[in-house]
Design a protein around this motif. Structure first.
Motif, PDB file in Angstrom:
ATOM      1  N   LEU A  40       0.826  -1.207   0.000  1.00 35.04           N
ATOM      2  CA  LEU A  40       0.000   0.000   0.000  1.00 35.04           C
ATOM      3  C   LEU A  40       0.860   1.257   0.000  1.00 35.04           C
ATOM      4  O   LEU A  40       0.529   2.250  -0.667  1.00 35.04           O
ATOM      5  N   ILE A  92      -1.171   4.351  -1.943  1.00 38.28           N
ATOM      6  CA  ILE A  92      -2.524   4.331  -1.385  1.00 38.28           C
ATOM      7  C   ILE A  92      -2.482   4.700   0.098  1.00 38.28           C
ATOM      8  O   ILE A  92      -3.365   5.380   0.616  1.00 38.28           O
ATOM      9  N   ARG A 150      -7.827   0.085  -5.586  1.00 37.03           N
ATOM     10  CA  ARG A 150      -6.380  -0.080  -5.687  1.00 37.03           C
ATOM     11  C   ARG A 150      -5.774   0.854  -6.738  1.00 37.03           C
ATOM     12  O   ARG A 150      -4.622   1.272  -6.608  1.00 37.03           O
TER      13      ARG A 150
END
Length: 285
Positions: free
Chosen positions: A32, A37, A110
């Motif tokens: 991540l 993200i 995502r």
């Protein structure tokens, strides 16, 4: 980015939040961060302060999935769910606590589309490709929760102990709302320490995947039989692990599949029937 190594769980909780993120196995956090993200000014290494291992019905949140899948003392459903999650390399690193908190695999989320979970006004999956998405709880967001162990622990009636409180695993999750887009209910700075997992009379976890191994659930079904009845929970069918109100495929009448996910209802029906029969429930369930 700064790496912190606190000396206790309470010290770790004290520095979490405000740009700090907990790091244990790293199989969720590192990708991540890499993809932009998740952002963090500090990583808080909790490997030495979060309990690890199995002691009767207590399981440390730092226990790896690889350790869970081979321990004969824990319920079969949790062993099977752990064994069917990810690859051997990931299971040897990924912790139970991290697995319970992993983010959706929805490709719109995502790829950082301005979707509902990212604070936007719409769920892009509903209007786009959504073959792997939800059939329950999908009014605002159609993402599917990816954790196999979470479904097993939900069926087993596990309790979660954090640095602040103890509560049923079911209360760890919530559907996103306009006021709060998060699908977990941990407070800022709250750290999962261990789980109390009741021992059932029988339990099982069944999983339908795109591949025979190392794939996220299209549908996962956990069933557990206790003296007071049978509980069934599903993975891969809602933004959170999903408990059925009754231990029967009849509960699928409440499903709200999208056009591309209707096939999941048929798979769930077959797996629920098989799982309940496998633990000694009614064959017609």
């Amino acid at each position: 980015m700064e790496l912190l190594r606190p000396e206790s769980a309470q010290a770790a909780a004290g520095v979490l939040g405000n740009g700090s993120v907990a790091l244990a196995g790293g199989t969720e956090v590192v990708p991540l961060l890499r993809d932009g993200i998740l952002r963090a000014d500090q990583l808080v290494d909790v490997r030495e302060v979060v309990p690890r291992g199995i002691d009767g019905t207590r399981i440390g949140a730092g226990t790896t999935l690889a350790e869970l899948e081979v321990d004969p003392s824990i319920p079969q459903a949790l062993r099977e769910a752990s064994a069917l999650a990810a690859s051997p390399q990931l299971r040897s690193m990924g912790t139970l606590g991290g697995n319970l908190l992993q983010a959706t695999r929805c490709w719109y989320w995502r790829l950082k589309f301005p979707c509902y979970l990212h604070g936007g006004e719409m769920c892009h999956a509903k209007a786009g490709q959504h073959r792997e998405h939800a059939i329950f709880g999908n009014e605002r967001c159609a993402s599917a929760h990816p954790s196999d162990p979470a479904a097993a622990l939900l069926a087993l009636g596990a309790q979660v102990r954090t640095t602040a409180r103890t509560f049923p695993l079911a209360e760890l999750y919530r559907l996103p709302t306009d006021e709060d887009r998060d699908v977990t209910a941990l407070q800022p700075g709250e750290l999962i320490l261990e789980l109390e997992v009741p021992q059932p009379e029988a339990s099982v976890y069944l999983k339908a995947m795109e591949r025979r191994k190392w794939s996220f659930a299209i549908v996962g079904v956990a069933a557990a039989r206790f003296s007071d009845g049978i509980r069934v929970a599903l993975a891969g069918v809602a933004p959170t692990p999903w408990a059925l109100p009754t231990p029967s495929a009849d509960a699928l009448a409440e499903a709200t599949p999208l056009p591309g996910t209707a096939y999941k209802v048929d798979i769930a029906r077959a797996l629920i029937t098989r799982a309940v029969a496998a633990i000694g429930g009614p064959a017609s369930a």
